[in-house]
Design a protein around this motif. Structure first.
Motif, PDB file in Angstrom:
ATOM      1  N   LYS A 317       0.825  -1.211   0.000  1.00 53.38           N
ATOM      2  CA  LYS A 317       0.000   0.000   0.000  1.00 53.38           C
ATOM      3  C   LYS A 317       0.854   1.253   0.000  1.00 53.38           C
ATOM      4  N   HIS A 326      -3.437   5.305  -6.186  1.00 57.61           N
ATOM      5  CA  HIS A 326      -3.588   4.069  -6.946  1.00 57.61           C
ATOM      6  C   HIS A 326      -2.224   3.391  -7.128  1.00 57.61           C
ATOM      7  N   ILE A 343      -5.213  -0.177  -9.352  1.00 60.36           N
ATOM      8  CA  ILE A 343      -6.030  -0.546  -8.197  1.00 60.36           C
ATOM      9  C   ILE A 343      -5.929   0.566  -7.153  1.00 60.36           C
ATOM     10  N   SER A 345      -5.257   2.159  -3.787  1.00 64.47           N
ATOM     11  CA  SER A 345      -4.427   1.645  -2.695  1.00 64.47           C
ATOM     12  C   SER A 345      -5.264   1.188  -1.512  1.00 64.47           C
ATOM     13  N   SER A 346      -6.384   1.844  -1.303  1.00 66.94           N
ATOM     14  CA  SER A 346      -7.235   1.514  -0.158  1.00 66.94           C
ATOM     15  C   SER A 346      -7.876   0.137  -0.290  1.00 66.94           C
ATOM     16  N   THR A 347      -7.943  -0.392  -1.510  1.00 70.36           N
ATOM     17  CA  THR A 347      -8.594  -1.698  -1.714  1.00 70.36           C
ATOM     18  C   THR A 347      -7.607  -2.764  -2.175  1.00 70.36           C
ATOM     19  N   ARG A 349      -5.649  -4.721  -0.568  1.00 71.14           N
ATOM     20  CA  ARG A 349      -5.714  -5.987   0.176  1.00 71.14           C
ATOM     21  C   ARG A 349      -6.894  -6.822  -0.305  1.00 71.14           C
ATOM     22  N   GLU A 350      -8.051  -6.180  -0.463  1.00 71.22           N
ATOM     23  CA  GLU A 350      -9.223  -6.904  -0.929  1.00 71.22           C
ATOM     24  C   GLU A 350      -8.988  -7.491  -2.314  1.00 71.22           C
ATOM     25  N   PHE A 351      -8.319  -6.718  -3.178  1.00 73.11           N
ATOM     26  CA  PHE A 351      -8.074  -7.208  -4.535  1.00 73.11           C
ATOM     27  C   PHE A 351      -7.147  -8.421  -4.526  1.00 73.11           C
TER      28      PHE A 351
END
Length: 358
Positions: A317, A326, A343, A345-347, A349-351
Motif C-alpha cells: 500500500k 492508486h 487498483i 491503494s485503499s482496496t 488488500r481486498e483485490f
C-alpha cells in the motif's frame, strides 16, 4: 562485441557486452572521457578481485584514479555511506570535470550512481557491473538510489551513465546464489517480451547453463530494457512494465530483513501475482506453472511464508510507485503479453485476497 545504443533526448550512451572487456578498460573509458580524476567505487567483495586491475588500466592511459571501497551488502545503500564517499571525494579534490566509475553489483551501481548524480550537482558516470543482476538490469536505464530504513530506493535520481561495460567473465567469481539471483530479472524480461529470449530461457535447466549463455542473456535483456527506457526514460508509462513482480517482491524483500536477495524476491513476487491474476481469469491458464518451472529449474524460490503476513499489504500500500492513491499492478495475459491494472491503494488488500473474477 555486442553494442547496444541507449539513445535518449538529452543523453545517449553505449552498452558494450563481450567476454574479456575488463582487459580493455583503459581504451573503452578513454573513448568517452578525456583525462580526468576518477573515483573508482567498489564494495569489499569486488574490490579485491578487480579494483587494482581496472585502476592500473586507467592509469596507463592517463587517468588519475582514487580507489574507494565500502562494506558489501544492501545495508550500505544508505545516506551514511553516500555521505562518507562524498567526504572522501571532496577531500581528494574532485571537481565537476571529474568522474565516477561504479565497479560492482547492483548496490554499487545504485550507490555510486547516486554519488555521481549528487556530487557538485552531477559529474560523469560509467557503470561496470560485475554481477548478473547488475549486468542485465540495474546498470542500464539510469535509476540510482539508496534505501531509508526499510524502504528500498526511496532516495534517488534518474542519472544516465556515459558508458556501460559488461564483461560476462566476471560472473565466474560469483557464488551460485549470487549468479542465480540475477536470473530472476532475466525471466521477468523474457516473460514480458516473449520471442528469442523466452525460447532461450526454456532451454536453461541449471546454473551452469546461465553461465554458458550469459552473453546472449545479457544482450537480449539489455536490448529490451533499452527499448523501454528510450520510450519512457522516467517511468511515466511504458517503463512501468519493468516493475512486473516488484510490487509484491519489494514487500517480501523488506520483510525478509536481509534473508532474501532482490532477484529471489522478484521471483516470488512474479509467481504470487501471476497466480492471483490467473485465479481471476485475467492471465492465461497454466501461466503460473510455466513461470514457476523456469524459475525453479535453476533453484530460485517461488513462494514464501512472508506472503501470509498482514504486513505485506502495508508495504504494498505504501509502495513508492503509488500514484494519486492508486497502484499500477503489472501482470501478464500470457508470455509476451504484459498489461497494467490500476487498483486504489485503499482496496489493494481486498483485490489481492479475492479469488473471484473481476
Amino acid at each position: 562485441m555486442k553494442i547496444i545504443k541507449v539513445d535518449l533526448p538529452d543523453h545517449s550512451y553505449n552498452v558494450e557486452i563481450q567476454a574479456g572487456l575488463l582487459n580493455c578498460t583503459g581504451q573503452l573509458v578513454s573513448s568517452v572521457w578525456s583525462e580526468r580524476k576518477i573515483a573508482l567505487v567498489s564494495d569489499s567483495n569486488v574490490a579485491p578481485l578487480y579494483q587494482s586491475k581496472v585502476a592500473d588500466a586507467l592509469v596507463r592511459v592517463g587517468f588519475t584514479v582514487h580507489n574507494y571501497q565500502f562494506p558489501a551488502g544492501e545495508e550500505s545503500k544508505s545516506l551514511e555511506v553516500l555521505a562518507n564517499l562524498t567526504r572522501q571525494m571532496a577531500a581528494d579534490g574532485f571537481n565537476r570535470d571529474d568522474g565516477v566509475i561504479a565497479l560492482g553489483g547492483g548496490v554499487t551501481g545504485d550507490l555510486a550512481g547516486l554519488l555521481a548524480a549528487t556530487y557538485m550537482r552531477g559529474i560523469s558516470l560509467i557503470q561496470m557491473p560485475t554481477s548478473l543482476l547488475a549486468q542485465v538490469d540495474s546498470s542500464v536505464g539510469g535509476k540510482t538510489a539508496v534505501d531509508l530504513d526499510t524502504t528500498k530506493n526511496i532516495i534517488g535520481a534518474f542519472y544516465q551513465p556515459d558508458l556501460v561495460i559488461i564483461d560476462p567473465e566476471t560472473l565466474t567469481t560469483l557464488t551460485k546464489r549470487d549468479l542465480v539471483e540475477g536470473y530472476g530479472e532475466i525471466v521477468k524480461v523474457g516473460a514480458l517480451s516473449d520471442g528469442d529470449l523466452w525460447k532461450l530461457i526454456e532451454s536453461i535447466e541449471t546454473p551452469e547453463d546461465i553461465l554458458k549463455y550469459a552473453p546472449e542473456l545479457s544482450m537480449h535483456s539489455v536490448q529490451y530494457k533499452a527499448n523501454i527506457v528510450m520510450g519512457d526514460e522516467k517511468e511515466g508509462g511504458l517503463r512501468q512494465l519493468l516493475n512486473f513482480g516488484h510490487t509484491i517482491g519489494h514487500a517480501v524483500e523488506a520483510l525478509a530483513d536481509g534473508d532474501l536477495r532482490h532477484g529471489e524476491a522478484v521471483s516470488i513476487g512474479m509467481v504470487a501475482l501471476t497466480r492471483i491474476f490467473e485465479e481471476k481469469g485475467l492471465s492465461q491458464a497454466g501461466l503460473t506453472q510455466k513461470l514457476t518451472d523456469r524459475l525453479e529449474a535453476v533453484g530460485l524460490p517461488t513462494s514464501s511464508s512472508l506472503l501470509d503476513s498482514p504486513a505485506v499489504f502495508d508495504k504494498i500500500k505504501n509502495d513508492k510507485k503509488n500514484r494519486d492513491g492508486h497502484l499500477n499492478l503489472i501482470y501478464l495475459h500470457q508470455i509476451g503479453g504484459p498489461a497494467i491494472k490500476s487498483i486504489p491503494s485503499s482496496t489493494i488488500r481486498e483485490f489481492l485476497d479475492a479469488k473471484e473474477n473481476v
